[in-house]
Enzyme design. Structure first.
Site: not given
Length: 288
Positions: A68, A98, A173, A245
């Site tokens: 995560p 990420t 990203k 997030k």
């Protein structure tokens, strides 16, 4: 020397909404997979080996992470008992999660000290493209490590871009996420405006497809509703979902670099509620 399917044991950690189809694409392409997830109930790709503890992956020549967040990546890789210290020299680590650019740079430096190649290689495209091995992959790190890992990356993506040194993949990203969620926020507001004047979503989207308001999110309307449903089914907390997030990571990365991102700040505070509300109301809406 590049990685070869017949000689490479690949560890894959993180079998969530995106990780599982990525692992399935690798397995379907002939890679020998050992997979791990913190939830032992998670499905695994056909033909792969489930390991109960990530420590059982230390003999892998390649390691892929789709966990995560920064804390989960660092928890697996760093410290005296982390995998970077226990993988064989010459192994390759691909961080598909990420993470912040600073985290990617710190991990790359630690990996180099351990004689391990590490690339920040986050992906974009969603679960459906992941299952087909057609993700976009943005890669930061040394070119020689990328060439070694390219056969593995080619199994998960059809658009592999080397965008710079360690941390560059993570930065690209986050840039992608900011552009995407900015477009998504605009689409939500536009459709709500049209609905207030008795125009259906489908009618607006059909017109926009041929107009200057066209965007990926408009052409794929409903994508985030499906992703939210998948996260609900898998028990992923809202704070770990990209519309929460990733946007907070955008603001953190900008703060670290001294860059003003007022739009990102607003989206970080509002986007999660908007996406979750739309997914919920779409789910509850009776079929026409």
């Amino acid at each position: 020397m590049t990685l070869h399917r017949e000689h490479t044991r690949v560890g894959f950690v993180g079998l969530g909404n995106l990780g599982l189809p990525m692992a399935e694409a690798l397995a379907a392409d002939g890679w020998r997979l050992a997979v791990h997830d913190v939830s032992p109930a998670r499905a695994i790709p056909a033909g792969s080996e489930r390991v109960a503890d990530s420590a059982e992956l230390t003999d892998c020549q390649a390691l892929c992470l789709a966990v995560p967040d920064d804390a989960a990546v660092a928890g697996l890789l760093t410290g005296e008992h982390g995998l970077l210290a226990r993988l064989a020299p010459g192994a390759v680590v691909l961080v598909h999660s990420t993470v912040l650019p600073a985290t990617a740079r710190e991990l790359a430096a630690e990996a180099e000290r351990a004689g391990v190649g590490l690339l920040d290689a986050p992906v974009s495209g969603g679960a459906e493209r992941a299952a087909l091995g057609e993700l976009s992959v943005m890669v930061g790190g040394p070119a020689d490590v990328l060439e070694k890992a390219r056969p593995l990356l080619d199994s998960v993506g059809n658009d592999i871009r080397h965008v710079g040194p360690a941390g560059a993949g993570a930065a690209v990203k986050l840039a992608n996420q900011l552009m995407m969620f900015a477009a998504l926020a605009g689409a939500h507001e536009a459709l709500e405006l049209a609905a207030a004047h008795d125009v259906a979503e489908d009618a607006v989207l059909a017109v926009v497809a041929g107009g200057t308001g066209d965007s990926w999110v408009a052409r794929n309307w409903g994508f985030f509703d499906r992703v939210a449903d998948a996260y609900d089914a898998g028990g992923t907390p809202v704070r770990e979902r990209p519309w929460s997030k990733d946007l907070w990571e955008v603001t953190a990365a900008a703060r670290a670099a001294g860059v003003d991102v007022p739009l990102a700040g607003l989206l970080a505070q509002t986007m999660a509620d908007r996406v979750e509300h739309h997914a919920r109301t779409t789910r509850e809406r009776p079929p026409r």
